[in-house]
Scaffold this motif. Structure first.
Motif, PDB file in Angstrom:
ATOM      1  N   THR A 199       1.848  -1.632   4.462  1.00  0.00           N
ATOM      2  CA  THR A 199       2.341  -1.784   3.092  1.00  0.00           C
ATOM      3  C   THR A 199       1.398  -1.140   2.083  1.00  0.00           C
ATOM      4  O   THR A 199       1.844  -0.511   1.117  1.00  0.00           O
ATOM      5  CB  THR A 199       2.504  -3.281   2.753  1.00  0.00           C
ATOM      6  OG1 THR A 199       3.474  -3.857   3.622  1.00  0.00           O
ATOM      7  CG2 THR A 199       2.954  -3.477   1.316  1.00  0.00           C
ATOM      8  N   GLU A 200       0.107  -1.249   2.303  1.00  0.00           N
ATOM      9  CA  GLU A 200      -0.862  -0.826   1.297  1.00  0.00           C
ATOM     10  C   GLU A 200      -1.280   0.637   1.408  1.00  0.00           C
ATOM     11  O   GLU A 200      -1.873   1.166   0.470  1.00  0.00           O
ATOM     12  CB  GLU A 200      -2.091  -1.730   1.362  1.00  0.00           C
ATOM     13  CG  GLU A 200      -1.752  -3.174   1.022  1.00  0.00           C
ATOM     14  CD  GLU A 200      -2.975  -4.017   0.706  1.00  0.00           C
ATOM     15  OE1 GLU A 200      -4.092  -3.462   0.659  1.00  0.00           O
ATOM     16  OE2 GLU A 200      -2.812  -5.226   0.500  1.00  0.00           O
ATOM     17  N   VAL A 201      -0.999   1.306   2.519  1.00  0.00           N
ATOM     18  CA  VAL A 201      -1.435   2.691   2.656  1.00  0.00           C
ATOM     19  C   VAL A 201      -0.282   3.685   2.720  1.00  0.00           C
ATOM     20  O   VAL A 201      -0.522   4.900   2.688  1.00  0.00           O
ATOM     21  CB  VAL A 201      -2.336   2.884   3.905  1.00  0.00           C
ATOM     22  CG1 VAL A 201      -3.521   1.947   3.860  1.00  0.00           C
ATOM     23  CG2 VAL A 201      -1.551   2.731   5.200  1.00  0.00           C
ATOM     24  N   SER A 202       0.960   3.234   2.812  1.00  0.00           N
ATOM     25  CA  SER A 202       2.079   4.157   2.959  1.00  0.00           C
ATOM     26  C   SER A 202       2.700   4.486   1.601  1.00  0.00           C
ATOM     27  O   SER A 202       2.724   3.646   0.699  1.00  0.00           O
ATOM     28  CB  SER A 202       3.143   3.570   3.888  1.00  0.00           C
ATOM     29  OG  SER A 202       3.590   2.315   3.417  1.00  0.00           O
ATOM     30  N   PRO A 203       3.218   5.708   1.431  1.00  0.00           N
ATOM     31  CA  PRO A 203       3.930   6.071   0.193  1.00  0.00           C
ATOM     32  C   PRO A 203       5.156   5.190  -0.003  1.00  0.00           C
ATOM     33  O   PRO A 203       5.815   4.800   0.966  1.00  0.00           O
ATOM     34  CB  PRO A 203       4.329   7.533   0.441  1.00  0.00           C
ATOM     35  CG  PRO A 203       3.390   8.027   1.499  1.00  0.00           C
ATOM     36  CD  PRO A 203       3.108   6.838   2.367  1.00  0.00           C
ATOM     37  N   ALA A 204       5.469   4.893  -1.257  1.00  0.00           N
ATOM     38  CA  ALA A 204       6.536   3.936  -1.551  1.00  0.00           C
ATOM     39  C   ALA A 204       7.885   4.373  -1.006  1.00  0.00           C
ATOM     40  O   ALA A 204       8.665   3.550  -0.540  1.00  0.00           O
ATOM     41  CB  ALA A 204       6.625   3.710  -3.061  1.00  0.00           C
ATOM     42  N   TYR A 205       8.161   5.680  -1.039  1.00  0.00           N
ATOM     43  CA  TYR A 205       9.504   6.132  -0.675  1.00  0.00           C
ATOM     44  C   TYR A 205       9.777   6.065   0.823  1.00  0.00           C
ATOM     45  O   TYR A 205      10.925   6.213   1.253  1.00  0.00           O
ATOM     46  CB  TYR A 205       9.740   7.554  -1.202  1.00  0.00           C
ATOM     47  CG  TYR A 205       8.968   8.641  -0.502  1.00  0.00           C
ATOM     48  CD1 TYR A 205       9.584   9.462   0.445  1.00  0.00           C
ATOM     49  CD2 TYR A 205       7.628   8.875  -0.794  1.00  0.00           C
ATOM     50  CE1 TYR A 205       8.882  10.466   1.088  1.00  0.00           C
ATOM     51  CE2 TYR A 205       6.918   9.871  -0.166  1.00  0.00           C
ATOM     52  CZ  TYR A 205       7.546  10.673   0.776  1.00  0.00           C
ATOM     53  OH  TYR A 205       6.840  11.666   1.400  1.00  0.00           O
TER      54      TYR A 205
END
Length: 385
Positions: free
Chosen positions: A158-164
């Motif tokens: 959740t904290e390192v991946s791009p939002a899209y």
């Protein structure tokens, strides 16, 4: 299993809630936490992809150790002389209660390594066990890592991946769990014919645990955790590694804004239970409890025994169990960002209702003995999906 780790968020400050909300803004917004703007578009998903795969090793290990007892149970019980002792055959689980505290103290990278260590130790102890208590002690160590790992993986992704692509990447942890389960079932097939093969099954699991500990040494720390610890320069370096240089300034600005909005107060346990967070906590906990009460873990642990008692080949049936679990996870991977989590949850629990209905019907007097096996096995496979 899919809803297993949502409660880990309760360990975070209020700022985390605002942070996640900002972090999940649509990529077309003027400026999101990933530094996305109308001019420069989305950051490349490739930059964080390898780190997502590394974190997913924790979920792979979780799935592997769920299923490793399944095919090997009969040979283990024969070798260690505890036939029929189902209380002893289950193993133990610890660790998930303290996962949030560990992350807050040492960060994700060290927490993943702490997760891998008891899995390596426990697998080695189980592989060399000479009696029941040696096996149980090894499973106790492994259970500690199993409690830590998937929760860490969910939060880290959740904290390192791009939002899209966050929903898609979030499904990777479940895919990894399914692959781990299938791997343990496939590796365990020779256990009934080859003496001592079950020991090899436990030794094999030490390899991905060692790789997790090693590769985490080269993975970036969560920028959010670094920023909370006052290490803004390190957070910028992590964002550059994960997103690319053009996105760092916007990501840091949004992160700073979300932290200022929620830095004042820490959520207490009493507030989670009785304050304005209680409804969210209750719904999340209830969904998780219902998923566990469905009996899904009994499928992972004892499907060979269940299928054997029903006169079904355990190897063929366990392949179907693994495929059903994988297909359900793959469907979530494809649909998560398109339909959203709420729709998938409703569909998932509706399927569970149908599956348990089939199993209940198979045990009733309304179904003939020739059809009850099909209903029971069909319900088990649908529940596993």
């Amino acid at each position: 299993m899919r809803g297993r780790h949502a409660d880990a968020y309760s360990m975070y400050k209020r700022g985390t809630r605002d942070y996640i909300n900002a972090y999940d803004k649509e990529p077309g917004s003027v400026r999101s936490l990933n530094g996305v703007s109308k001019e420069i578009g989305n950051p490349s998903w490739k930059r964080s992809f390898l780190y997502i795969l590394v974190a997913s090793l924790a979920s792979f290990l979780y799935g592997y150790h769920l299923g490793v007892i399944n095919e090997t149970l009969e040979s283990i019980s024969n070798d260690l002389h505890f036939n029929g002792n189902t209380m002893a055959e289950g193993g133990g689980f610890l660790g998930s209660t303290f996962s949030g505290l560990i992350v807050d103290r040492v960060g994700f990278r060290r927490a993943f390594q702490l997760c891998a260590l008891p899995m390596i130790i426990g697998s080695s102890m189980s592989a060399t066990a000479k009696n029941l208590w040696g096996m149980l002690l090894g499973r106790l160590f492994v259970g500690t890592g199993m409690g830590l790992g998937p929760t860490l993986a969910t939060l880290y992704v959740t904290e390192v991946s791009p939002a899209y692509v966050r929903g898609t990447y979030g499904s990777f942890t479940q895919i990894a769990t399914s692959l781990g389960l299938m791997s343990s079932l496939l590796i365990g097939f020779p256990a009934k014919e080859t003496e001592g093969w079950w020991r090899i099954c436990f030794w094999v699991s030490a390899v991905p645990a060692a790789l997790l500990a090693l590769f985490m040494e080269f993975s970036p720390e969560s920028p959010h955790w670094l920023f909370k610890k006052g290490r803004a320069a390190d957070a910028e370096a992590a964002f550059e590694k994960l997103l690319g240089g053009p996105y760092v300034k916007g990501a840091m600005a949004e992160l700073s804004k979300s932290e200022r909005g929620g830095e004042a107060e820490t959520v207490k346990l009493s507030e989670l239970l009785f304050g304005h967070h209680r409804k969210v906590v209750f719904i999340g906990s209830t969904l998780f409890a219902l998923q566990q009460l469905s009996g899904i873990n009994s499928v992972f642990f004892f499907s060979s025994t269940v299928f054997k008692s029903a006169g079904v080949s355990s190897q063929s049936a366990n392949i179907c169990v693994g495929i059903a679990n994988f297909l359900g996870s793959f469907a979530a991977l494809l649909l998560m960002d398109k339909l959203g989590r709420k729709v998938l949850l409703i569909g998932s629990f509706s399927g569970m209702i149908v599956a348990m209905g089939l199993q209940a019907a198979s045990a009733s007097s309304l179904v003939s003995s020739s059809n009850e096996v099909y209903l029971s096995v069909g319900g088990m496979l649908l529940l596993n999906a």
